[in-house]
Scaffold this active site. Structure first.
Site, PDB file in Angstrom:
ATOM      1  N   TRP A 431      30.545 -16.630  25.096  1.00 44.49           N
ATOM      2  CA  TRP A 431      30.425 -15.257  24.598  1.00 44.49           C
ATOM      3  C   TRP A 431      31.777 -14.745  24.128  1.00 44.49           C
ATOM      4  CZ3 TRP A 431      32.805 -10.648  25.462  1.00 44.49           C
ATOM      5  CH2 TRP A 431      32.203  -9.510  24.926  1.00 44.49           C
ATOM      6  N   TYR A 435      32.818 -13.676  20.294  1.00 43.17           N
ATOM      7  CA  TYR A 435      33.269 -12.315  19.989  1.00 43.17           C
ATOM      8  C   TYR A 435      34.644 -12.345  19.321  1.00 43.17           C
ATOM      9  CZ  TYR A 435      34.070  -7.307  20.603  1.00 43.17           C
ATOM     10  OH  TYR A 435      34.324  -5.964  20.387  1.00 43.17           O
ATOM     11  N   ASP A 451      24.259 -12.268  24.503  1.00 40.59           N
ATOM     12  CA  ASP A 451      24.729 -10.886  24.653  1.00 40.59           C
ATOM     13  C   ASP A 451      23.566  -9.967  24.995  1.00 40.59           C
ATOM     14  OD1 ASP A 451      27.080  -8.874  23.958  1.00 40.59           O
ATOM     15  OD2 ASP A 451      25.260  -8.100  22.996  1.00 40.59           O
TER      16      ASP A 451
END
Length: 493
Positions: A431, A435, A451
């Site tokens: 994640w 990002y 997410d």
């Protein structure tokens, strides 16, 4: 670049979507224009097309004084592409050639100067020096028309090696001397407050449509006090303004951008810089933050073909995927945001900025400091890190890697190599890497399937959690933002 017949049709219809994608040179007048230039459409036999402004200048053409082709949005290809040319263009835009020369650019890319120049000339019609020179000319014009700097100071601030080189370039590119350019002032911003002395007002061009409300909402929710602020509109003629500090090579700066009241093809921006040599870099970083080089039609066309995303795209045409002005700052903030709310991450980031950030010489409104450098946070007192031990170790490991160069997130880096280096660090998972790719590395195709906001967005859109994202390529970053907006709106209702 698209084929010449399609290019001419775009010119005939004055299609602004192609501004920055190619440039039109007219043999009979000796000038080059953006495709949307309002002047009379030239005859087909008199037109030649160039893939870059630098190539048109090398061909002996000067910039049109009416449409200002040097001020168009950049090509959306440079963020989409991960090859040598795409990476080189991102670095040139950030001012690497001005600061480190062609040798420094080639060294960063891992190629010889000869090979790099050959690749750029083959595709863009100009080498790295010519591309950087074109960029310097645009910077110099901005300084001449928005500041009281002398021509000599302007020349060196824009990155020219000598006043003679500066004078020759300005005459060649614009057909005017620096003095004559100064007497043709740039159009002033009409929406924001009057600029303070020492402030450089400019317009950040973009392709329409632009969902400005989403951009400013997204940044407002995440604004770190002391480093960023969003000033609310007050009064009928006022606008909402995003402001933040900038860590630039020549010293700290402050940037502010107004949310437009109506579509206008640009965002009004004002910059205050310690060194005017940082103007090109500051402009490029603000463009990256607001994703102003995107091609919204291309993005929306792909996403609208998905049955679940189509209503979201129709409701918010031109939605952007915000980048960032400092990839190291964004990476740190991504770790701070692991498994906590946006508000909690913002509060912790503000405490660290207050404790470890470099102070501005003079506060500017609510802005007091730069975001802390990775070196400072790598040695931060554990008492200042209000987070679980595992996340503390992840933060320290990341900051050490950024400080030593073991992880490189600067503009133009190889995204796959950067992602692999991040993923190898303890406490950095998929994640966080996705990002960082989305925002720090301006990757238009980053996806965050785990997410919670994406999952809620899918539910709000009526889509199953297992919805296939393959059809969203190469614009999955934009799909994520649509889903985040859908989740937020569903929450509010």
């Amino acid at each position: 670049m698209i084929d010449e017949e399609s290019s001419y049709r775009a010119v005939s219809s004055r299609d602004a979507r192609f501004d920055g994608v190619f440039f039109t040179a007219v043999r009979t007048t000796g000038i080059y224009c953006r495709p949307s230039c309002p002047a009379m459409t030239p005859k087909r036999q008199n037109v030649h097309f160039y893939p870059s402004a630098a190539a048109a200048q090398a061909g002996g053409y000067r910039a049109c004084r009416r449409c200002r082709p040097d001020a168009v949005p950049g090509s959306p290809d440079w963020n989409l592409r991960a090859d040598l040319v795409g990476r080189a263009m991102r670095m040139i835009g950030d001012g690497v050639v001005d600061r480190e020369g062609v040798s420094g650019l080639a060294a960063r890319l891992g190629y010889s100067e000869r090979h790099l120049t050959r690749e750029l000339v083959a595709e863009l019609g100009a080498g790295p020096l010519a591309l950087a020179r074109s960029q310097r000319a645009h910077t110099a014009r901005l300084l001449l028309q928005t500041t009281g700097l002398s021509a000599t100071d302007t020349a060196f601030a824009a990155g020219f090696a000598s006043v003679r080189q500066f004078n020759d370039t300005m005459r060649e590119v614009y057909g005017l001397t620096p003095t004559e350019l100064r007497h043709k002032p740039a159009r002033a911003s009409s929406s924001g407050p009057a600029p303070l002395p020492g402030t450089i007002p400019l317009r950040l061009a973009h392709r329409q449509p632009l969902d400005a409300a989403h951009l400013f909402d997204f940044l407002a929710v995440r604004a770190v006090p002391g480093v960023e602020e969003v000033v609310a509109a007050r009064g009928r003629s006022a606008v909402r303004t995003y402001r933040r500090t900038l860590a630039l090579p020549g010293g700290p700066g402050v940037a502010e951008v107004d949310q437009p009241r109506k579509p206008q093809g640009w965002l009004d921006c004002r910059l205050r810089l310690t060194s005017l040599r940082d103007l090109t870099t500051a402009v490029q970083r603000m463009r990256a933050l607001f994703d102003l080089d995107a091609d919204p039609d291309a993005v929306d066309r792909v996403l609208a073909a998905d049955r679940w995303l189509a209503p979201l795209v129709a409701a918010r045409p031109g939605l952007r995927s915000p980048g960032h002005v400092d990839p190291h700052e964004l990476a740190v903030r991504a770790v701070l945001g692991q498994q906590v709310s946006v508000a909690a991450a913002r509060t912790l980031a503000a405490r660290l900025a207050e404790r470890y950030g470099e102070r501005l010489p003079t506060p500017s409104g609510g802005l007091t400091s730069l975001f802390p450098a990775a070196e400072a946070l790598a040695e931060a007192d554990p008492a200042d890190l209000a987070m679980p031990g595992a996340r503390q170790r992840a933060l320290r490991g990341l900051c050490s890697a950024l400080a030593t160069g073991a992880v490189d997130l600067r503009p133009g880096v190889d995204r796959e190599q950067a992602a692999a280096a991040l993923l190898a660090l303890p406490g950095i998972g998929p994640w966080t890497v996705a990002y960082v790719r989305m925002r720090a590395l301006a990757d238009p195709d980053a996806h965050l399937p785990t997410d919670i906001g994406v999952r809620h967005g899918l539910a709000a859109a009526g889509a199953p959690a297992s919805a296939d994202a393959a059809g969203w390529r190469p614009w999955r970053s934009y799909a994520v933002h649509h889903l985040w907006v859908a989740a937020t709106e569903a929450n509010q209702n």
